[in-house]
Design an enzyme around this catalytic site. Sequence first.
Site, mmCIF file in Angstrom:
data_model
loop_
_atom_site.group_PDB
_atom_site.id
_atom_site.type_symbol
_atom_site.label_atom_id
_atom_site.label_comp_id
_atom_site.label_asym_id
_atom_site.label_seq_id
_atom_site.Cartn_x
_atom_site.Cartn_y
_atom_site.Cartn_z
ATOM 1 N N CYS A 122 0.811 -1.220 0.000
ATOM 2 C CA CYS A 122 0.000 0.000 0.000
ATOM 3 C C CYS A 122 0.841 1.265 0.000
ATOM 4 O O CYS A 122 0.309 2.363 -0.225
ATOM 5 C CB CYS A 122 -0.936 -0.007 1.200
ATOM 6 S SG CYS A 122 -1.937 -1.510 1.310
ATOM 7 N N HIS A 268 -3.781 6.601 2.282
ATOM 8 C CA HIS A 268 -4.129 5.286 1.739
ATOM 9 C C HIS A 268 -5.527 4.922 2.210
ATOM 10 O O HIS A 268 -5.867 5.065 3.390
ATOM 11 C CB HIS A 268 -3.106 4.256 2.205
ATOM 12 C CG HIS A 268 -3.538 2.844 2.030
ATOM 13 N ND1 HIS A 268 -4.066 2.361 0.854
ATOM 14 C CD2 HIS A 268 -3.546 1.791 2.908
ATOM 15 C CE1 HIS A 268 -4.364 1.086 0.999
ATOM 16 N NE2 HIS A 268 -4.069 0.718 2.233
ATOM 17 N N ASN A 299 -10.332 -1.087 -0.370
ATOM 18 C CA ASN A 299 -8.877 -0.978 -0.244
ATOM 19 C C ASN A 299 -8.244 -1.555 -1.502
ATOM 20 O O ASN A 299 -8.296 -2.764 -1.727
ATOM 21 C CB ASN A 299 -8.416 -1.741 1.004
ATOM 22 C CG ASN A 299 -6.914 -1.706 1.209
ATOM 23 O OD1 ASN A 299 -6.146 -1.367 0.315
ATOM 24 N ND2 ASN A 299 -6.486 -2.067 2.407
#
Length: 343
Positions: A122, A268, A299
């Site tokens: 990420c 993020h 996500n």
Amino acid sequence: MSKIKPSKGAPYARILGVGGYRPIRVVPNEVILEKIDSSDEWIRSRSGIETRHWANDEETVAAMSIEASGKAIADAGISAEQIGGVIVSTVSHFSQTPAVATEIADKLGTAKAAAFDISAGCAGFGYGLTLAKGMIVEGSAQYVLVIGVERLSDLTDLEDRATAFLFGDGAGAVVVGPSEEPHIGPTVWGSEGDKAGTIKQTVPWNEYRIGDLDKLPLDSEGNVKFPAITQEGQAVFRWAVFEMAKVAQQALDAAGIIPDDLDVFIPHQANERIIDSMVKTLKLPEHVTVARDVRTTGNTSAASIPLAMERLLATGEAKSGDTALVIGFGAGLAYAATVVTLP
């Protein structure tokens, strides 16, 4: 005395264009609930996620990247032939070699651009952005394409109550080019490898060789499970909330700005509770627009920051020239934060 000539790169670098691609299929929480004992209310309260996008067979890592990149190149007002580097951050391209970046560079029509993949989870977009900035200032490329792309639906265990609802697919891309003024701040980045086990792949690929099948996990019907991403949710949450707020503040300090100077915060898109906690810890003023793309995109790991950036600009919630703090964090546990001017 060195005989090497000094580099002749640009004084600084900036993001010139952004593009995104979300798969056609929208997956609501009700679909996730077919395999896990939970509720829509629980998923929303724990993560903020209402829907996510899952790719079909044609929406490959390369195909999604090409779509997002074409938009970013057009947004930057340049041609693909001017791209001198293609950096792809992904953990879900399953061919070990060659790098998918080489295929993307070719199909976009670049003039044999340098092309490579990175694996930083990420934090990957921040890593790629930092590398691109260095290439432009060093002079090895005039324009660099940075892509964050994932097909995390391929790495999701739909029977894992802790993670089944989290992940989505998509691609985000930016073009980084030369600038006479600093529009990408110093990067604060690093990793905490002693905590790497808190986010990991369930089974390494080598255990799928003949003879190792007895080591593999099985699903509820007795079938061998494909490798998936697993995490220790509470440990990751605590780390993200407490440690990444510190990193975000360090990035602000490195750029020489204070929270009041910010227009936009693009963390993020892991979990809305993490985002809310970081906003509170950083004491961001109310005028700062906060990206919450996680609600409808889920996500998407390396793709989450450029996708969130693209959506904010497309909806008018953010505008060209805004000052934004971006921070990525996840597997590794790797992280990267910087302050940028939006394209």
